[in-house]
Motif scaffolding. Structure first.
Motif, PDB file in Angstrom:
ATOM      1  N   THR A 278       0.840  -1.194   0.000  1.00  0.00           N
ATOM      2  CA  THR A 278       0.000   0.000   0.000  1.00  0.00           C
ATOM      3  C   THR A 278       0.873   1.240   0.000  1.00  0.00           C
ATOM      4  O   THR A 278       1.904   1.284   0.654  1.00  0.00           O
ATOM      5  N   GLN A 279       0.434   2.249  -0.740  1.00  0.00           N
ATOM      6  CA  GLN A 279       1.125   3.534  -0.701  1.00  0.00           C
ATOM      7  C   GLN A 279       0.485   4.412   0.359  1.00  0.00           C
ATOM      8  O   GLN A 279      -0.742   4.431   0.518  1.00  0.00           O
TER       9      GLN A 279
ATOM     10  N   LYS B 123       5.978   3.490  11.592  1.00  0.00           N
ATOM     11  CA  LYS B 123       7.390   3.479  12.006  1.00  0.00           C
ATOM     12  C   LYS B 123       8.189   4.492  11.194  1.00  0.00           C
ATOM     13  O   LYS B 123       9.005   5.242  11.740  1.00  0.00           O
ATOM     14  N   TYR B 124       7.945   4.527   9.882  1.00  0.00           N
ATOM     15  CA  TYR B 124       8.634   5.514   9.050  1.00  0.00           C
ATOM     16  C   TYR B 124       8.182   6.934   9.396  1.00  0.00           C
ATOM     17  O   TYR B 124       8.988   7.863   9.421  1.00  0.00           O
ATOM     18  N   ALA B 125       6.903   7.107   9.670  1.00  0.00           N
ATOM     19  CA  ALA B 125       6.401   8.441  10.025  1.00  0.00           C
ATOM     20  C   ALA B 125       7.041   8.947  11.313  1.00  0.00           C
ATOM     21  O   ALA B 125       7.357  10.135  11.431  1.00  0.00           O
TER      22      ALA B 125
ATOM     23  N   ARG C   8      -1.653   8.814   5.854  1.00  0.00           N
ATOM     24  CA  ARG C   8      -2.926   8.422   5.233  1.00  0.00           C
ATOM     25  C   ARG C   8      -2.656   7.490   4.068  1.00  0.00           C
ATOM     26  O   ARG C   8      -1.799   7.760   3.233  1.00  0.00           O
ATOM     27  N   PRO C   9      -3.416   6.385   4.002  1.00  0.00           N
ATOM     28  CA  PRO C   9      -3.247   5.482   2.862  1.00  0.00           C
ATOM     29  C   PRO C   9      -3.937   6.053   1.623  1.00  0.00           C
ATOM     30  O   PRO C   9      -4.941   6.766   1.720  1.00  0.00           O
ATOM     31  N   PHE C  10      -3.372   5.728   0.470  1.00  0.00           N
ATOM     32  CA  PHE C  10      -4.045   6.053  -0.780  1.00  0.00           C
ATOM     33  C   PHE C  10      -5.189   5.064  -0.978  1.00  0.00           C
ATOM     34  O   PHE C  10      -5.120   3.921  -0.512  1.00  0.00           O
TER      35      PHE C  10
ATOM     36  N   PRO D 198       4.153  -2.581   3.412  1.00  0.00           N
ATOM     37  CA  PRO D 198       3.155  -3.644   3.531  1.00  0.00           C
ATOM     38  C   PRO D 198       1.896  -3.252   4.307  1.00  0.00           C
ATOM     39  O   PRO D 198       0.804  -3.741   4.003  1.00  0.00           O
ATOM     40  N   ASP D 199       2.036  -2.381   5.337  1.00  0.00           N
ATOM     41  CA  ASP D 199       0.866  -2.106   6.177  1.00  0.00           C
ATOM     42  C   ASP D 199       1.041  -0.809   6.959  1.00  0.00           C
ATOM     43  O   ASP D 199       2.096  -0.163   6.909  1.00  0.00           O
ATOM     44  N   LEU D 200      -0.009  -0.449   7.686  1.00  0.00           N
ATOM     45  CA  LEU D 200      -0.009   0.792   8.463  1.00  0.00           C
ATOM     46  C   LEU D 200       1.073   0.791   9.532  1.00  0.00           C
ATOM     47  O   LEU D 200       1.705   1.822   9.778  1.00  0.00           O
TER      48      LEU D 200
END
Length: 120
Positions: free
Chosen positions: A2-3, A95-97, A111-113, A88-90
């Motif tokens: 997911t982006q 973690k990156y955020a 927010r996911p696309f 892969p997931d939220l």
């Protein structure tokens, strides 16, 4: 996969509180974070934005488009920059955020696309 859009939010008041000598430190931290996203293979796109006062709002919902000086919303906080990552997931996105928030010393919204509609 997911982006996700990770957008950096802040206000002029918050940015004004950052000591001038801290700006290069913050820019270097963000650059290291960007390089980590690329090395991890999750980087899609990212960039910083000019100030909200440079925005133009376009409303073409009527007969003719109307152009107005922005920003669209009258608010103290604006988006200052963003990253688009593919993970892969939220949980991975969060973690990156967190790392991005630390690097840019500000709040990051995740927010996911929307998923692509199925093709026939």
């Amino acid at each position: 996969m997911t982006q996700y859009l990770m957008s950096v939010h802040g206000s002029e008041e918050e940015y004004a509180k950052v000591p001038e000598d801290q700006w290069p430190v913050m820019f270097e931290a963000v650059d290291r974070f960007n390089k980590q996203l690329e090395a991890d293979g999750v980087w899609v796109f990212g960039g910083g934005l000019e100030g909200a006062e440079t925005a133009t709002v376009v409303d073409a919902s009527g007969d003719a488009p109307v152009f107005a000086d922005g920003p669209y919303l009258e608010t103290k906080e604006h988006i200052g920059g963003f990253w688009i990552i593919e993970v892969p997931d939220l949980d991975a996105a969060l973690k990156y955020a967190a790392a991005g928030s630390k690097a840019c010393q500000g709040k990051v919204e995740v927010r996911p696309f929307q998923a692509e509609p199925p093709t026939e």
